[in-house]
Design a protein around this motif. Structure first.
Motif, short mmCIF file in Angstrom:
data_model
loop_
_atom_site.label_atom_id
_atom_site.label_comp_id
_atom_site.label_asym_id
_atom_site.label_seq_id
_atom_site.Cartn_x
_atom_site.Cartn_y
_atom_site.Cartn_z
N ARG A 198 0.81 -1.20 0.00
CA ARG A 198 0.00 0.00 0.00
C ARG A 198 0.85 1.26 0.00
NH1 ARG A 198 -1.98 -3.14 4.08
NH2 ARG A 198 -1.19 -1.69 5.64
N GLY A 199 2.17 1.14 -0.10
CA GLY A 199 2.99 2.34 -0.08
C GLY A 199 4.13 2.19 0.87
N VAL A 200 4.56 3.31 1.46
CA VAL A 200 5.68 3.26 2.38
C VAL A 200 5.35 4.04 3.63
CG1 VAL A 200 7.38 3.03 0.54
CG2 VAL A 200 6.74 5.31 1.31
N GLY A 201 5.99 3.66 4.72
CA GLY A 201 5.94 4.42 5.95
C GLY A 201 7.32 4.93 6.24
N ILE A 202 7.48 5.73 7.28
CA ILE A 202 8.76 6.34 7.57
C ILE A 202 9.10 6.10 9.03
CG2 ILE A 202 10.02 8.53 7.74
CD1 ILE A 202 8.42 9.55 5.39
N LEU A 203 10.35 5.68 9.28
CA LEU A 203 10.89 5.58 10.62
C LEU A 203 12.16 6.40 10.68
CD1 LEU A 203 10.52 1.82 11.56
CD2 LEU A 203 9.21 3.74 12.43
N ALA A 204 12.33 7.17 11.73
CA ALA A 204 13.55 7.96 11.89
C ALA A 204 14.46 7.30 12.90
CB ALA A 204 13.20 9.38 12.36
N PHE B 37 14.35 5.93 7.65
CA PHE B 37 14.08 4.77 6.80
C PHE B 37 12.62 4.77 6.35
CE2 PHE B 37 17.80 2.07 6.87
CZ PHE B 37 18.56 2.66 7.87
N ARG B 38 12.43 4.49 5.08
CA ARG B 38 11.09 4.34 4.51
C ARG B 38 10.76 2.86 4.46
NH1 ARG B 38 10.44 7.05 -0.90
NH2 ARG B 38 8.26 7.27 -0.24
N VAL B 39 9.61 2.50 5.00
CA VAL B 39 9.21 1.11 5.14
C VAL B 39 8.26 0.72 4.01
CG1 VAL B 39 8.18 -0.60 6.67
CG2 VAL B 39 9.34 1.39 7.64
N ALA B 40 8.58 -0.35 3.32
CA ALA B 40 7.67 -0.87 2.31
C ALA B 40 6.53 -1.58 3.03
CB ALA B 40 8.41 -1.83 1.38
N LEU B 41 5.33 -1.05 2.91
CA LEU B 41 4.20 -1.60 3.63
C LEU B 41 3.66 -2.84 2.95
CD1 LEU B 41 2.30 1.65 4.66
CD2 LEU B 41 4.13 0.43 5.87
N ALA B 42 3.00 -3.66 3.72
CA ALA B 42 2.46 -4.91 3.19
C ALA B 42 1.25 -5.29 4.02
CB ALA B 42 3.50 -6.02 3.26
N ALA B 43 0.46 -6.19 3.48
CA ALA B 43 -0.65 -6.73 4.25
C ALA B 43 -0.12 -7.50 5.45
CB ALA B 43 -1.49 -7.65 3.37
#
Length: 252
Positions: free
Chosen positions: A2-8, A90-96
């Protein structure tokens, strides 16, 4: 996906504190020391601070006799320029959500500024960890990606961030490591590979994922068993093949 999330990752300039708990709560303070960066180079290997893409005696790629060398189902990746340092975000590749029958779950994350898409990187990691030639057969484990809390994290990081996340292991800006529940893939190696895999960058990335995840599964380093035989996936192939031929899979 569904996209990416972000972690610092906070505090990279000063080591590991403070940090965002989600990234390092299982990490370097209580790690098993599995890495491609030994503190002292074994006899016959270059010192770990030697650039892996300029190792002596490695000017020509070794011929491959691996029957299972993967077909190029997608265009071969092209080398890209990687910055030496990054923001630590870091950008997280989101998944189900991973299915309940998964034995271990993982996330795929790419540091901002690294020239690789989290989604494309996740596709590569998923392909490797889901392949029957990989750990799902050798270790009998189903490894599934998730976008949230996971058993381990696959991070593609700049050389400087790799050094910080791998500490106290000595990656020296050149190699990758497994540090606790962090599988840290040096973006320099992801981008350029090594001389023994010249012209086979996709295969090298497959090796790199299998090798470092292999450490997370409890496998240690092994050496080339006989000249001309496929290199074990847990051999430190980044430093050289020592007479073996390229091999990216644990089932070979």
């Amino acid at each position: 996906m569904r996209g990416v999330g972000i972690l610092a990752v906070a505090g990279l300039a000063t080591g590991f504190g403070p940090v965002v708990p989600e990234l390092l709560d299982r990490g370097p303070s209580t790690v098993a020391r599995d890495t491609d960066a030994p503190s002292a180079a074994p006899s016959g290997e270059p010192a770990p601070d030697a650039p892996a893409d300029a190792l002596p005696g490695r000017d020509a790629p070794s011929p491959s006799t691996t029957p299972a060398e993967e077909p190029e189902a997608e265009p071969a990746p092209r080398p890209r320029r990687v910055p030496a340092t990054g923001s630590g975000v870091f950008r997280v590749a989101l998944a189900a959500e991973a299915p309940a029958d998964a034995d271990l779950t993982y996330t795929v994350e790419v540091e901002e500024g690294v020239p690789f898409s989290p989604r494309a990187t996740a596709r590569t990691v998923d392909r490797v960890l889901g392949d029957p030639r990989g750990w799902r057969t050798t270790a009998g484990l189903e490894l599934r990606r998730t976008g949230e809390a996971s058993d381990f994290r696959v991070l593609v990081a700049t050389p400087a961030t790799t050094d910080l996340l791998c500490a106290p292991l000595a990656t020296n800006g050149e190699v990758s490591c497994r540090n606790g529940d962090l599988v840290v893939l040096n973006a320099k190696r992801w981008a350029l590979g090594v001389p023994d895999y010249r012209g086979h960058l996709r295969q090298y990335r497959t090796y790199l994922v299998n090798h470092e995840v292999g450490h997370r599964l409890g496998y240690g380093h092994v050496e080339c068993s006989a000249p001309g035989s496929p290199a074990p996936v847990m051999q430190q192939q980044t430093y050289g093949l020592d007479g073996c031929t390229r091999n990216a899979w644990p089932t070979t």
